[in-house]
Design an enzyme around this catalytic site. Structure first.
Site, PDB file in Angstrom:
ATOM      1  N   GLU A   1       0.749  -1.403   0.007  1.00  0.00           N
ATOM      2  CA  GLU A   1       0.035   0.046   0.035  1.00  0.00           C
ATOM      3  C   GLU A   1       0.776   1.287   0.083  1.00  0.00           C
ATOM      4  O   GLU A   1       0.635   2.283   0.789  1.00  0.00           O
ATOM      5  CB  GLU A   1      -1.124   0.004   1.375  1.00  0.00           C
ATOM      6  CG  GLU A   1      -1.887  -1.025   1.147  1.00  0.00           C
ATOM      7  CD  GLU A   1      -2.884  -1.112   2.272  1.00  0.00           C
ATOM      8  OE1 GLU A   1      -2.768  -0.569   3.274  1.00  0.00           O
ATOM      9  OE2 GLU A   1      -4.154  -1.556   2.096  1.00  0.00           O
TER      10      GLU A   1
ATOM     11  N   GLU B   1      -6.720  -7.385  -1.022  1.00  0.00           N
ATOM     12  CA  GLU B   1      -7.142  -7.324   0.511  1.00  0.00           C
ATOM     13  C   GLU B   1      -8.608  -7.199   0.597  1.00  0.00           C
ATOM     14  O   GLU B   1      -9.062  -6.002   0.262  1.00  0.00           O
ATOM     15  CB  GLU B   1      -6.554  -6.412   1.266  1.00  0.00           C
ATOM     16  CG  GLU B   1      -5.215  -6.710   1.847  1.00  0.00           C
ATOM     17  CD  GLU B   1      -4.722  -5.678   3.025  1.00  0.00           C
ATOM     18  OE1 GLU B   1      -5.366  -4.995   3.351  1.00  0.00           O
ATOM     19  OE2 GLU B   1      -3.447  -5.552   3.041  1.00  0.00           O
TER      20      GLU B   1
HETATM   21  C1  LIG Z   1      -3.093   1.114   5.530  1.00  0.00           C
HETATM   22  C2  LIG Z   1      -3.886  -0.262   5.893  1.00  0.00           C
HETATM   23  O1  LIG Z   1      -4.960   0.027   6.828  1.00  0.00           O
HETATM   24  N1  LIG Z   1      -3.621  -0.941   5.142  1.00  0.00           N
HETATM   25  C3  LIG Z   1      -3.892  -2.504   5.250  1.00  0.00           C
HETATM   26  C4  LIG Z   1      -4.993  -2.732   4.824  1.00  0.00           C
HETATM   27  O2  LIG Z   1      -6.090  -3.664   5.605  1.00  0.00           O
HETATM   28  C5  LIG Z   1      -5.642  -3.993   6.930  1.00  0.00           C
HETATM   29  C6  LIG Z   1      -6.277  -3.143   7.676  1.00  0.00           C
HETATM   30  O3  LIG Z   1      -6.873  -3.956   8.592  1.00  0.00           O
HETATM   31  C7  LIG Z   1      -4.003  -3.654   7.039  1.00  0.00           C
HETATM   32  O4  LIG Z   1      -3.662  -4.704   7.699  1.00  0.00           O
HETATM   33  C8  LIG Z   1      -3.332  -3.756   5.860  1.00  0.00           C
HETATM   34  O5  LIG Z   1      -2.103  -3.695   5.925  1.00  0.00           O
END
Ligand SMILES: CC(=O)N[C@H]1CO[C@H](CO)[C@@H](O)[C@@H]1O
Ligand SMILES: *[C@@H]1O[C@H](CO)[C@@H](O)[C@H](O)[C@H]1NC(C)=O
Ligand SMILES: *[C@@H]1O[C@H](CO)[C@@H](O)[C@H](O)[C@H]1NC(C)=O
Length: 739
Positions: free
Chosen positions: A185, A254
């Site tokens: 991300e 995700e």
């Molecule tokens: C920025 C962020 O929240 N990144 C994530 C996406 O989803 C989960 C949030 O639960 C994170 O663990 C990720 O890394």
């Protein structure tokens, strides 16, 4: 044998050339615009996240098996750098951190692995997965074009890739790893920092490619990922996502099955109907890889949780924190996966033809020479629709997709949950109705005493503790001279303390004067309270308590913890005292930690008060007891509802931070699954503890005489602590709405 193999290889190359646009001779995992291609076959891949350190190694085989039975093809995990390299060059791959064992177990189950090396992982994990020492490498800046950072990141990435290669775990070597991820991300951060961010992205991609794993690399949320890398989507819905070129498949890394719980926050959930709808929408729009984040969330044991994160990382996932199927979510998704697999031949062969069936209704049809599958969708969140398709009529509930694997028969609708819900109970273990406790009162240190050091002014907490403990003492004397008077007779002076976080207990002359704490949204806290001072020397002891380190945000490594001031005393005759520049004494950690009171040997070094002398509702107290294990294999937990805040150990293993006294803020409204989840998470537990139960893995227990030790910071009644079994029972009636 040799000849045979060569023949096979020849056939295999033939398949690659006729089924994909890319005709690669070397790679066994490749991709085109439709899908990831494994051994010549385009695949629709269903993946789920299971993070190995969030369960015990003993739980892994069962979790992986349940994931397989749930219809998954791939297990996805981050790699947790701070667990693997606790100090520079000292590596750890044992126990819950035995990554090779985890990957091999997935392989033995016949599933693939998507290894998200990062090494930045976010993940609600302490410091986003980076070791705390990394922050103190001279010249360090995280996740940008910074030489010390890039050197460390490359070294760790090479270490992990090297290990995987040595164990022959990449698909090209006959192993299960079909995809790897570099960074995580990063797109939004790059956007904020500009040129150095762009340079870093390019460097990270080249560095990763240079490691020649033989399988594709992905970057998630990275629109400008260099061409060799696949950009993928993270979110609640991803159907409108476009990858970074026309020859890349549409992948969703995700797909949030729920959301994490923070201390002080309500407990989020996502209804099964909504997640099934989002997956069907993604597939009908040409998506070919989806990952459930999380499929099993698990537990933030020890002090691994990120800033203000609860110990439970349940995530409302299809497998609950304890590894039990969460119904109806688990079975509803299992059925969806089976139906998607029935459609796979059509899905990988052609792009869909989309036709409108009404105002908010569509048909997505995948029709090839030999197969036909259709997805009929109703995007109207409030109204059901009757549609005509191929000469038949179909009833589509609001916010749903019907799947017709043969373009005729409805096998599945995302909103029709044909699985019984199960009610979950936490039942007291009969043999352990009441534990018999001993108590030990933690010592409140004095300035200039053993184990303290002195400095002018206030210091940042983590720079001193290096996060070896949550606890850090700030100590000073307040001397009220003979000629000093309080401004108004009979009125106590006001002590005000500003802290960067996360929690604070204030002791005046050995007595708890009060506590203050922040939240995930606002970690900073202010303590402001009138305190009783007497003429002469008054002892002020501030216990600053960290609750995990930040795991996300631009240069989150620069965030501070601890009492950084100002610290002032108002209401004395000579004017407001600014104590921030005073001489302060400091002490790292508690005495109980130094004595290892959580272990059998450590706990025998002090005298514990027993029977009627046991401390009751006292702050900063250690409690210990022993208990026998109950037979059976139902998961176990501790009910901590009568306690305040602290940590719990069982047989020397830290089961995590407890904080049941932190109640979930706000008012939860009933959440309708249709269409609302994107804007507003569905929440439960408002007004109750964010986390009441704490998972005790069975493998950490012996049949008898298990040692339980609790460090309680605030007070609370240990007689209310009990060991409970997690049981689940079918609810007879079908429920359309599920939590
Ligand atoms: C920025 C962020 O929240 N990144 C994530 C996406 O989803 C989960 C949030 O639960 C994170 O663990 C990720 O890394
Ligand atoms: C959903 O359907 C109802 C009834 O047909 C209609 O009134 C409403 O406008 C529709 N909503 C949307 C968002 O199209
Ligand atoms: C400080 O520690 C030393 C060594 O453990 C001990 O001998 C000494 O008595 C301690 N001093 C105080 C003031 O407790």
């Amino acid at each position: 044998m040799g000849l045979n193999l060569r023949n096979k290889a020849w056939i295999f190359l033939g398949i690659i050339c006729c089924s994909s646009l890319i005709c690669s001779v070397k790679a066994m995992v490749t991709y085109d615009h439709k899908a990831v291609i494994i051994n010549g076959q385009r695949r629709i891949l269903l993946s789920g996240s299971i993070h190995y350190p969030r369960s015990t190694a003993e739980m892994w085989p069962d979790l992986i098996q349940k994931a397989k039975e749930g219809g998954l093809d791939v297990i996805q995990t981050y790699v947790f750098w701070n667990g693997h390299e606790p100090s520079p060059g000292q590596y750890y791959f044992e126990d819950r951190y035995d990554l090779v064992k985890f990957v091999k177990l997935v392989q033995q189950a016949g599933l693939y692995v998507h290894l998200r090396i990062g090494p930045y992982v976010c993940a609600e994990w302490n410091l986003g997965g980076f070791p705390v020492w990394l922050k103190y490498v001279p010249g360090m800046a995280f996740r940008t074009d910074n030489e010390p950072f890039k050197a460390a990141m490359q070294k760790f990435t090479e270490k992990i890739v090297g290990m995987m290669k040595e164990e022959k775990l990449f698909e090209t070597q006959g192993g299960p790893i079909i995809l790897s991820q570099i960074e995580n991300e990063y797109g939004p951060i790059e956007w904020e920092i500009g040129a150095p961010g762009k340079a870093y992205t390019k460097w990270a991609a080249q560095m990763a490619e240079g490691l020649s794993t033989g399988v594709p690399w992905i970057m998630c949320k990275q629109d400008d990922a260099p061409d060799s890398i696949i950009n993928t989507c993270n979110g609640y819905y991803c159907e409108n996502f476009k990858p970074n070129s026309d020859n890349k498949p549409k992948m969703w890394t995700e797909n949030w099955t729920g959301w994490f719980t923070e201390f002080g926050g309500a407990v989020p959930y996502r209804p099964a109907e909504d997640i099934a709808f989002s997956v069907a929408r993604f597939i009908q729009n040409g998506g070919s890889f989806i990952n459930y984040y999380m499929y099993h969330g698990g537990t933030n044991f020890d002090r691994t949780a990120g800033e203000f994160m609860a110990t439970s990382y349940d995530y409302n996932a299809p497998l609950d924190e304890y590894g039990l199927p969460r119904e109806p979510k688990y079975s509803h998704l299992t059925k969806l996966h089976k139906v998607i697999k029935l459609c796979e031949p059509a899905l990988v062969s052609v792009d869909p033809t989309v036709t409108s069936l009404g105002d908010k209704q569509e048909a997505h049809v995948f029709k090839s020479k030999s197969s036909c599958s259709a997805f009929l969708s109703n995007y109207n969140a409030s109204s059901a629709a009757r549609v005509s398709f191929g000469g038949s009529t179909y009833d589509l509930p609001p916010w749903s997709v019907s799947i017709l694997p043969n373009c005729k028969t409805e096998y599945y609708n995302t909103a029709k949950v044909q699985v019984s819900a199960r009610s979950i109970h936490m039942k007291m273990v009969p043999t352990n109705t009441q534990l018999s406790w001993g108590s030990y009162s933690e010592e409140i240190p004095s300035p200039n005493y053993n184990g303290t050091f002195t400095k002018d002014g206030l210091v940042e907490q983590i720079s001193i503790t290096r996060d070896k403990t949550d606890y850090f003492w700030y100590l000073t004397d307040i001397t009220i001279g003979a000629d000093e008077k309080f401004l108004k007779t009979g009125e106590d002076p006001l002590l005000t303390i500003e802290s960067a976080g996360h929690a604070l207990s204030v002791f005046v002359n050995g007595q708890l004067a009060g506590t203050a704490y922040g939240s995930l949204e606002k970690p900073k806290l202010t303590f402001s309270q009138k305190i009783k001072l007497t003429a002469g020397v008054n002892k002020l002891a501030l216990l600053s308590i960290a609750v995990g380190l930040p795991n996300v945000g631009l240069h989150y490594e620069t965030r501070n913890t601890g009492v950084l001031g100002p610290v002032t005393l108002e209401g004395v005759n000579s004017g407001t005292w600014d104590m921030s520049k005073w001489k302060w004494s400091y002490k790292i950690g508690t005495k109980g930690e130094a004595l290892s009171l959580h272990t059998v040997t450590g706990s025998s070094t002090v005298e514990w008060k027993e029977g009627s002398l046991v401390a009751k509702k006292q702050p900063l107290t250690w409690y210990k007891s022993t208990f026998d294990t109950t037979a059976g294999n139902e998961p176990l937990a501790l009910d901590m509802n009568t306690m305040g805040k602290g940590q719990v150990w069982i047989n020397g293993q830290n089961i995590g931070r407890h904080w049941p006294a932190y109640k979930a803020r706000g008012k939860c409204e009933r959440c309708s699954y249709a269409g609302t989840f994107n804007e507003k998470k569905c929440l439960s537990n408002c007004g109750e503890a964010s986390q009441r139960w704490y998972h005790v893995p069975r493998s950490w227990l012996k049949p008898s005489a298990n040692l339980i030790v609790v460090l309680e910071e605030w007070g609370g009644d240990p007689n209310g602590i009990s060991l409970v079994r997690r049981t689940s029972k079918k609810i007879a009636s079908e429920s359309i709405f599920s939590g």
